[in-house]
Structures are given as structure tokens and as C-alpha cells.
Scaffold this active site. Structure first.
Site, PDB file in Angstrom:
ATOM      1  N   HIS A  53      61.802   3.460   8.737  1.00 36.40           N
ATOM      2  CA  HIS A  53      61.986   3.194   7.315  1.00 36.40           C
ATOM      3  C   HIS A  53      63.474   3.185   7.006  1.00 36.40           C
ATOM      4  CE1 HIS A  53      61.461   3.389   2.977  1.00 36.40           C
ATOM      5  NE2 HIS A  53      60.222   2.995   3.202  1.00 36.40           N
ATOM      6  N   ASP A  56      52.505   1.962   6.046  1.00 37.71           N
ATOM      7  CA  ASP A  56      51.688   0.894   6.617  1.00 37.71           C
ATOM      8  C   ASP A  56      50.887   1.325   7.846  1.00 37.71           C
ATOM      9  OD1 ASP A  56      52.123  -1.339   4.928  1.00 37.71           O
ATOM     10  OD2 ASP A  56      54.142  -1.574   5.738  1.00 37.71           O
TER      11      ASP A  56
HETATM   12  C1  LIG Z   1      55.982  -0.795   3.045  1.00 37.29           C
HETATM   13  C2  LIG Z   1      57.079  -0.993   3.963  1.00 37.29           C
HETATM   14  O1  LIG Z   1      57.769  -1.959   3.836  1.00 37.29           O
HETATM   15  S1  LIG Z   1      57.374   0.200   5.107  1.00 37.29           S
HETATM   16  C3  LIG Z   1      58.120  -0.691   6.461  1.00 37.29           C
HETATM   17  C4  LIG Z   1      57.126  -1.580   7.135  1.00 37.29           C
HETATM   18  N1  LIG Z   1      57.704  -2.247   8.297  1.00 37.29           N
HETATM   19  C5  LIG Z   1      57.429  -1.887   9.554  1.00 37.29           C
HETATM   20  O2  LIG Z   1      56.679  -0.951   9.816  1.00 37.29           O
HETATM   21  C6  LIG Z   1      58.054  -2.718  10.621  1.00 37.29           C
HETATM   22  C7  LIG Z   1      58.659  -1.853  11.727  1.00 37.29           C
HETATM   23  N2  LIG Z   1      59.813  -1.155  11.243  1.00 37.29           N
HETATM   24  C8  LIG Z   1      61.032  -1.785  11.127  1.00 37.29           C
HETATM   25  O3  LIG Z   1      61.185  -2.949  11.476  1.00 37.29           O
HETATM   26  C9  LIG Z   1      62.194  -1.007  10.545  1.00 37.29           C
HETATM   27  O4  LIG Z   1      62.065   0.369  10.802  1.00 37.29           O
HETATM   28  C10 LIG Z   1      62.342  -1.239   9.033  1.00 37.29           C
HETATM   29  C11 LIG Z   1      62.350  -2.734   8.718  1.00 37.29           C
HETATM   30  C12 LIG Z   1      61.195  -0.604   8.277  1.00 37.29           C
HETATM   31  C13 LIG Z   1      63.642  -0.608   8.557  1.00 37.29           C
HETATM   32  O5  LIG Z   1      64.648  -1.356   9.091  1.00 37.29           O
HETATM   33  P1  LIG Z   1      66.193  -0.941   9.161  1.00 37.29           P
HETATM   34  O6  LIG Z   1      66.493   0.172   8.257  1.00 37.29           O
HETATM   35  O7  LIG Z   1      66.950  -2.204   8.980  1.00 37.29           O
HETATM   36  O8  LIG Z   1      66.351  -0.409  10.616  1.00 37.29           O
HETATM   37  P2  LIG Z   1      66.666  -1.290  11.906  1.00 37.29           P
HETATM   38  O9  LIG Z   1      65.649  -2.367  12.071  1.00 37.29           O
HETATM   39  O10 LIG Z   1      68.098  -1.692  11.845  1.00 37.29           O
HETATM   40  O11 LIG Z   1      66.444  -0.203  13.014  1.00 37.29           O
HETATM   41  C14 LIG Z   1      67.384   0.813  13.388  1.00 37.29           C
HETATM   42  C15 LIG Z   1      67.133   1.187  14.834  1.00 37.29           C
HETATM   43  O12 LIG Z   1      65.825   1.765  14.970  1.00 37.29           O
HETATM   44  C16 LIG Z   1      64.995   0.930  15.783  1.00 37.29           C
HETATM   45  N3  LIG Z   1      63.720   0.807  15.130  1.00 37.29           N
HETATM   46  C17 LIG Z   1      63.492   0.750  13.804  1.00 37.29           C
HETATM   47  N4  LIG Z   1      62.187   0.621  13.570  1.00 37.29           N
HETATM   48  C18 LIG Z   1      61.588   0.591  14.764  1.00 37.29           C
HETATM   49  C19 LIG Z   1      60.247   0.473  15.160  1.00 37.29           C
HETATM   50  N5  LIG Z   1      59.286   0.340  14.265  1.00 37.29           N
HETATM   51  N6  LIG Z   1      59.967   0.489  16.468  1.00 37.29           N
HETATM   52  C20 LIG Z   1      60.941   0.630  17.389  1.00 37.29           C
HETATM   53  N7  LIG Z   1      62.241   0.742  17.080  1.00 37.29           N
HETATM   54  C21 LIG Z   1      62.557   0.716  15.764  1.00 37.29           C
HETATM   55  C22 LIG Z   1      65.687  -0.409  15.838  1.00 37.29           C
HETATM   56  O13 LIG Z   1      65.353  -1.135  16.980  1.00 37.29           O
HETATM   57  C23 LIG Z   1      67.135  -0.024  15.766  1.00 37.29           C
HETATM   58  O14 LIG Z   1      67.524   0.441  17.045  1.00 37.29           O
HETATM   59  P3  LIG Z   1      69.012   0.167  17.601  1.00 37.29           P
HETATM   60  O15 LIG Z   1      69.917   0.855  16.627  1.00 37.29           O
HETATM   61  O16 LIG Z   1      68.970   0.766  18.957  1.00 37.29           O
HETATM   62  O17 LIG Z   1      69.183  -1.315  17.582  1.00 37.29           O
HETATM   63  O1  LIG Z   2      60.860   1.087   0.357  1.00 33.45           O
HETATM   64  C1  LIG Z   2      60.799   0.279   1.294  1.00 33.45           C
HETATM   65  O2  LIG Z   2      61.800  -0.215   1.850  1.00 33.45           O
HETATM   66  C2  LIG Z   2      59.494  -0.147   1.826  1.00 33.45           C
HETATM   67  C3  LIG Z   2      58.362   0.721   1.409  1.00 33.45           C
HETATM   68  O3  LIG Z   2      58.113   1.769   1.950  1.00 33.45           O
HETATM   69  C4  LIG Z   2      57.559   0.291   0.276  1.00 33.45           C
HETATM   70  O4  LIG Z   2      57.851  -0.746  -0.331  1.00 33.45           O
HETATM   71  O5  LIG Z   2      56.571   0.983  -0.061  1.00 33.45           O
END
Ligand SMILES: CC(=O)SCCNC(=O)CCNC(=O)[C@H](O)C(C)(C)COP(=O)(O)OP(=O)(O)OC[C@H]1O[C@@H](n2cnc3c(N)ncnc32)[C@H](O)[C@@H]1OP(=O)(O)O
Ligand SMILES: O=C([O-])CC(=O)C(=O)O
Length: 371
Positions: A257, A308
């Protein structure tokens, strides 16, 4: 001028609707745990729109208004039959259908406070009708008319299956709606605010938000979680599947997150529901697999599950098609989007940040035959 990738840590607006401070989520100052355990979804909708909990008569009025506006124009329902519905993602259909709702609302361009509040009610009321009608039409079934005597959550499940849902299903679904209703300046809410800050109409703001929610890095992750669980298939397969993904630096859907560091406070409620419902259905393997994935990803990467992750097995246990998980997120989150849109209108200023330019320096135009 320097930029921050993905606007991380940038405070882009003020808002009195929800807050995330030190991993604690509140809606208008009420802890999400308190609301998840005690409030109905309709109460939460009122809370987000009015920034206070409703009195009984106010709640009754809201329920009545929602019931009054659940029906959608026949033309919008008919449009589901104008394309190859089986090949369309429900979020694409929902985005288009919500845009169509704007065509049939005479007050769509009326920017008075009263008209905008009514648009919020209409959108909140009609989204479940659209999602469930889509789900039925693609199976060759007729949409089920909403019932005015059921709660918002019960009505959704009723319109989806045509059967009155069990109390435990309604309770779980209502709680899931409460947990998804708002979340500060997440990507879709920010999108909605950017859109309406040009003084565009509420339908445009919600259509924009739907587009942003659809992506797998945001609301689309819940569908991907279920896809992953189905691919893994059994508890025994979890370790090798997850290890391979982690070794290949692939993301595990439903984890991580942008804001939470210690963990998403909503996940524990969904985990509890997942355990209860999967056991009830005699399919506890989905919960057991989820727990194992959670242990591995949290243990190895220090990335706890987000909202999620466990919602996937919860919705699956409610017999909901997997590609409807994100539309269900929208059914709840439209309350937050509309609350933020109303807040944006109330004290509007165009949202227009800058970009740090990284292209070439000054160049001189070269005629096409000399390039
Ligand atoms: C309701 C919602 O929107 S909740 C979020 C739903 N989305 C997901 O579950 C998708 C999976 N999760 C992700 O892609 C990310 O954690 C996000 C999009 C939620 C947050 O993204 P950001 O804050 O931009 O983090 P970012 O993607 O830059 O990740 C930072 C580091 O953690 C790692 N990381 C983050 N999430 C994950 C994951 N789910 N699995 C494995 N590694 C991860 C990245 O690979 C990155 O590693 P690095 O620094 O070695 O390159
Ligand atoms: O806040 C965020 O980036 C994503 C999330 O958890 C939501 O929308 O519920």
C-alpha cells in the site's frame, strides 16, 4: 522544479471526509473498526455526505430516497444488449452505463447544491441496479427489480441472484461495503476531484473515477487475487507459486500500500469474514490458501495485505462472479467519490500541478522534406 514519482507523500488537498494517520483509518473521525462493527452502510453513506451520523428520521429519509432512485432508464438497460456482453469487462460496461445515466438526468448540468446532492443519491442508488442487471443479462436472464423493503446490501444480493439472501450474507456484504466506502485521496477519488475541479458535472467525475478504480494496482486487484487463488488451486501449491513470483520480482496482488506501513486496518475484518464464509460454504481452502500467502508475503517482504486481498475470498463465498468484485468496490466507493465531489464543489479551485520537463532542449523546426 523537481517531481515526486507517483506524487508519493504529496499533500494535494484538504478534506474533512476521511483520514489515514499512523495506519489508523477514520471516516469523519470515527475509527473504521468502530464503524465496521457497528454502522450500517446507509449510515456510513450519510456520514460521508454530511460529515455527521444521521438521526433515525434522517436515515429513514436517506433509505427512502435511495429506494426511490434505484430504477435505471430502460434505454440504459437495453444498451447491455447492443454489444457482445460476454466479452466485455463489467467495469467497462459500468463506466459506459454511468456515463449514459448522465444522458437521462435532466439535471445533469445543474450545478446547484440541491441538484448535486440529488445526483449523489441517484448514483448511489443506481449503481447496484446497473451492476446486477449487467451480471444477469450476460447470463441470458432478465434484471431483477429492486425491492424497497430491503437494505442496500440485501438489495444488491437479491438483485444479483433473484433470491432473498441469508442474514449472514447480508451482514458480511454490508460490512464489506462499509470498509470500502472511502479512503482519503486514493487514485480514483483524486481522479474524481481533478475532473470536477474544472467544474465538470458529477457524472463525469464518477466516470473518471470508475476508469481509475478499474486498474489492477487499485480496485482491480481484488479480481486478480481470486485469479491467483484459482491458479494456485490448493494449500500445498502456495509456497512454490509465491516463491517463484517473489524470485521473479513479480507483484503479489492484494499486498502493499502506498500509505499504510504496518498494515491496512480493513484487512483483518475481511480476513475474519473470509474464515467465516468459506467455512460456511465448505470451501475453507480459499481462506487457508490466503492465510498461507499472507504469511509468506508479509514474512518475506514485510508487505501486509490490503483491503483487496481477503475481500476476494469473501465475495467468492457469496457466489459472486470474480469479474464483479471491482464493480462491487465501485458500488461502495461511489459514496466516497460523491462525498469528495461535493466537498470539492463547496470550495473549488482548479487542480493543475506542474510537470518536471525531461525532454530535449530548444530545437528549431525542420521542414518535413529535410528531416
Ligand atoms: C484498494 C487499493 O487500491 S489497495 C492496492 C491494491 N493494489 C494491489 O494490491 C496491487 C499490488 N500492490 C502494488 O502494486 C503496490 O503495493 C501499490 C500499487 C498498492 C502501491 O504502490 P507503490 O506505493 O507505488 O509501491 P511500489 O509499487 O513502488 O513498490 C515499492 C516496492 O515494494 C514492492 N512491492 C510493492 N507491492 C508489492 C507486491 N504486491 N508484491 C511484491 N512486491 C511489491 C515493489 O516491487 C517495490 O520494490 P523495489 O523497491 O524493490 O522495486
Ligand atoms: O488509498 C489507496 O491508495 C488505495 C486504497 O486502499 C483504497 O482506495 O481503498
Amino acid at each position: 522544479m523537481t517531481s515526486t514519482r507517483g506524487l508519493e507523500g504529496v499533500v494535494a488537498t484538504q478534506s474533512a471526509i476521511s483520514s489515514i494517520i499512523d495506519d489508523t483509518l477514520t471516516y469523519v473521525g470515527y475509527d473504521i473498526d468502530d464503524l465496521a462493527n457497528n454502522a450500517s452502510f446507509e449510515e456510513v453513506v450519510y456520514l460521508l455526505w454530511h460529515q455527521r451520523l444521521p438521526k433515525q428520521d434522517e436515515l429513514d429519509q436517506l433509505k427512502q430516497q435511495l429506494a426511490e432512485h434505484m430504477a435505471v432508464p430502460d434505454e440504459v438497460l437495453a444498451h447491455f444488449k447492443t454489444y457482445d456482453i460476454k466479452s466485455v469487462h463489467p467495469m467497462t460496461a459500468l463506466r459506459t452505463a454511468v456515463s449514459m445515466l448522465g444522458l437521462f438526468d435532466e439535471a445533469a448540468e445543474d450545478m446547484s447544491d440541491e441538484a448535486n446532492y440529488l445526483k449523489a443519491i441517484k448514483l448511489q442508488a443506481k449503481l447496484p441496479t446497473l451492476v446486477t442487471a449487467f451480471a444477469r443479462v450476460r447470463k441470458g436472464e432478465e434484471p431483477v427489480q429492486p425491492r424497497h423493503d430491503l437494505t442496500y446490501a440485501a438489495n444488491f444480493l437479491y438483485m444479483l441472484s433473484g433470491k432473498e439472501p441469508e442474514a449472514i450474507e447480508v451482514e458480511a456484504f454490508d460490512k464489506a461495503l462499509v470498509l470500502h466506502a472511502d479512503h482519503e485521496l486514493n487514485a480514483s477519488t483524486f481522479t474524481a476531484r481533478v475532473c470536477v475541479a474544472t467544474l465538470s458535472d458529477m457524472y463525469s467525475g464518477v466516470v473518471a473515477a470508475l476508469g481509475a478504480l478499474k486498474g489492477p494496482l487499485h480496485g482491480g486487484a481484488n479480481e486478480q487475487v481470486m485469479k491467483m487463488l484459482s491458479e494456485i488451486g490448493s494449500v500445498e501449491n502456495v509456497e512454490s507459486y509465491i516463491q517463484t513470483k517473489l524470485d521473479n520480482k513479480e507483484k503479489i496482488m492484494g499486498f502493499g500500500h502506498r500509505v499504510y506501513r504496518k498494515g491496512d486496518p480493513r484487512a483483518k475484518h475481511l480476513r475474519e469474514m473470509s474464515q467465516k464464509l468459506t467455512t460456511l460454504r465448505g470451501e475453507s481452502k480459499w481462506y487457508e490458501m490466503s492465510v498461507k500467502i499472507d504469511e509468506l508475503v508479509t514474512g518475506q517482504k514485510n508487505l501486509p495485505p490490503n483491503v483487496d486481498f481477503y475481500s476476494a475470498s469473501v465475495y467468492h463465498s457469496l457466489n459472486i462472479d470474480h469479474d464483479l468484485f471491482t464493480p462491487i468496490f465501485a458500488v461502495s466507493r461511489v459514496s466516497g467519490w460523491t462525498a469528495h465531489i461535493l466537498e470539492q464543489y463547496a470550495d473549488n479551485r482548479l487542480i493543475r500541478p506542474r510537470a518536471e520537463y525531461t525532454g530535449p532542449g530548444m530545437q528549431t523546426y525542420v521542414p518535413i522534406n529535410e528531416r
